[in-house]
Design a protein around this motif. Sequence first.
Motif, mmCIF file in Angstrom:
data_model
loop_
_atom_site.group_PDB
_atom_site.id
_atom_site.type_symbol
_atom_site.label_atom_id
_atom_site.label_comp_id
_atom_site.label_asym_id
_atom_site.label_seq_id
_atom_site.Cartn_x
_atom_site.Cartn_y
_atom_site.Cartn_z
ATOM 1 N N LEU A 61 79.277 60.065 72.513
ATOM 2 C CA LEU A 61 78.762 59.220 71.426
ATOM 3 C C LEU A 61 79.078 59.817 70.059
ATOM 4 C CD1 LEU A 61 75.346 58.145 72.988
ATOM 5 C CD2 LEU A 61 77.473 56.829 72.845
ATOM 6 N N ASP A 64 82.660 59.125 69.393
ATOM 7 C CA ASP A 64 82.810 57.722 69.005
ATOM 8 C C ASP A 64 82.438 57.509 67.537
ATOM 9 O OD1 ASP A 64 83.665 57.064 71.527
ATOM 10 O OD2 ASP A 64 81.752 56.219 72.200
ATOM 11 N N PHE A 247 71.175 60.054 64.751
ATOM 12 C CA PHE A 247 71.375 59.684 66.154
ATOM 13 C C PHE A 247 70.606 60.642 67.074
ATOM 14 C CE2 PHE A 247 74.345 61.345 69.542
ATOM 15 C CZ PHE A 247 73.863 60.543 70.567
ATOM 16 N N ASP A 281 77.874 53.068 79.620
ATOM 17 C CA ASP A 281 78.265 51.674 79.860
ATOM 18 C C ASP A 281 77.134 50.859 80.485
ATOM 19 O OD1 ASP A 281 80.753 52.327 78.884
ATOM 20 O OD2 ASP A 281 81.672 52.574 80.867
ATOM 21 N N GLN A 284 73.560 50.348 77.639
ATOM 22 C CA GLN A 284 73.925 50.080 76.259
ATOM 23 C C GLN A 284 72.710 49.810 75.388
ATOM 24 O OE1 GLN A 284 77.291 50.456 75.487
ATOM 25 N NE2 GLN A 284 76.369 50.666 73.455
ATOM 26 N N ASP A 285 71.644 49.268 75.977
ATOM 27 C CA ASP A 285 70.433 49.026 75.183
ATOM 28 C C ASP A 285 69.819 50.337 74.701
ATOM 29 O OD1 ASP A 285 69.892 49.673 77.851
ATOM 30 O OD2 ASP A 285 67.948 48.664 77.827
ATOM 31 N N LYS A 286 69.797 51.343 75.585
ATOM 32 C CA LYS A 286 69.253 52.658 75.194
ATOM 33 C C LYS A 286 70.172 53.314 74.159
ATOM 34 C CE LYS A 286 66.946 53.737 79.634
ATOM 35 N NZ LYS A 286 67.419 52.612 80.454
ATOM 36 N N VAL A 287 71.475 53.185 74.367
ATOM 37 C CA VAL A 287 72.449 53.757 73.433
ATOM 38 C C VAL A 287 72.313 53.137 72.062
ATOM 39 C CG1 VAL A 287 74.915 53.996 72.922
ATOM 40 C CG2 VAL A 287 74.083 54.409 75.248
ATOM 41 N N ASP A 288 72.227 51.812 72.010
ATOM 42 C CA ASP A 288 72.090 51.112 70.729
ATOM 43 C C ASP A 288 70.842 51.536 69.993
ATOM 44 O OD1 ASP A 288 74.445 49.777 71.171
ATOM 45 O OD2 ASP A 288 73.497 47.894 71.815
ATOM 46 N N LYS A 289 69.779 51.751 70.728
ATOM 47 C CA LYS A 289 68.519 52.185 70.114
ATOM 48 C C LYS A 289 68.674 53.569 69.501
ATOM 49 C CE LYS A 289 63.552 52.508 71.014
ATOM 50 N NZ LYS A 289 62.482 52.347 72.030
ATOM 51 N N LEU A 291 71.435 54.867 68.472
ATOM 52 C CA LEU A 291 72.363 54.770 67.351
ATOM 53 C C LEU A 291 71.811 53.942 66.198
ATOM 54 C CD1 LEU A 291 75.695 54.236 69.322
ATOM 55 C CD2 LEU A 291 74.944 56.322 68.164
ATOM 56 N N LYS A 293 71.135 50.707 66.153
ATOM 57 C CA LYS A 293 71.750 49.377 66.008
ATOM 58 C C LYS A 293 70.752 48.271 66.285
ATOM 59 C CE LYS A 293 76.426 50.861 67.229
ATOM 60 N NZ LYS A 293 77.571 50.654 68.151
#
Length: 293
Positions: A61, A64, A247, A281, A284-289, A291, A293
């Motif tokens: 991440l 990215d 993040f 992958d 993505q909901d946890k990742v977006d949170k 980050l 988003k």
Amino acid sequence: MNKILLSSLATLLLLMVVGCSSESSDGASADSKKSDEKQTITLGVTPWTSTVPPTKVARILLEDMGYKVEETQADAGSVYVGLSRGDIDVFMDAWLPVHQIYLDKYSDDITDTAVSYPEAAAGLVVPTYMEDVNKISDIKGMEDGFNNKLFGIEEGASVTQVIDEAIKGYGLDMTQINSSEGGMMAQAMRKMQNEEPVVFYGWRPHTMFNKFDLKILEDGEGFFEKSSVHVITNNKLKENAPDAHEFLSNWSIPIDDVENMIVKIEEEGMDPKKVAQNWIDNNQDKVDKMLGK
């Protein structure tokens, strides 16, 4: 003649203006490029299986986000020294309260940034076939059956001192034998294959609880508290990489997910980076949170 001279001077002046403009543009471009460049972020990695999944997820991440990311392998004590000196920027696997001594020691230079996951059980472990041993105090008087040995992880880990204190506190005639996590498990596995008495240090998340029938011994004296795993950063990161720090401040990952990733890496032989990418992958909901988003 005057016309020729004036024309030459005008041409020379035009070339000087263009040259200055180009130099100014190139300089501005270089400055802009320099300001856009992101620093290298160094992640501290201890020799524990629990450190790998969150470190790999965070690395992907951060990359990215445009950062170059490096990993530094070291024991826990050395990771905290590196954090305090600024040689290491982030540690994804700090166990509290066991590691609180490091946070106190380097409080001017490092910060407890986020809770990765709470309620991580840890303590002295025996196989379930040892039906008469359910508490640490049950070992007293049985030390000979264990060859007076208790297997632990590397000496640089702060839990080593906790184990020694527990041995003393319970009045056990035992010596802690320290090695790497893999070395400790190899010793324990040899004993368990023959269903011999063995006691060693265990914690979740770890594949040992997937591979073997184990139980964490009750600790009536309170030497081994339930841990929560935290993200630690050095204090310069917030200033040098504010988006990365933000993040990491939002970081959170379920302990069951970490344990499942450890199984895939250690038991199924999958590439750690691919395992981490699969988690990203599928979450993505946890990742977006994290980050924002």
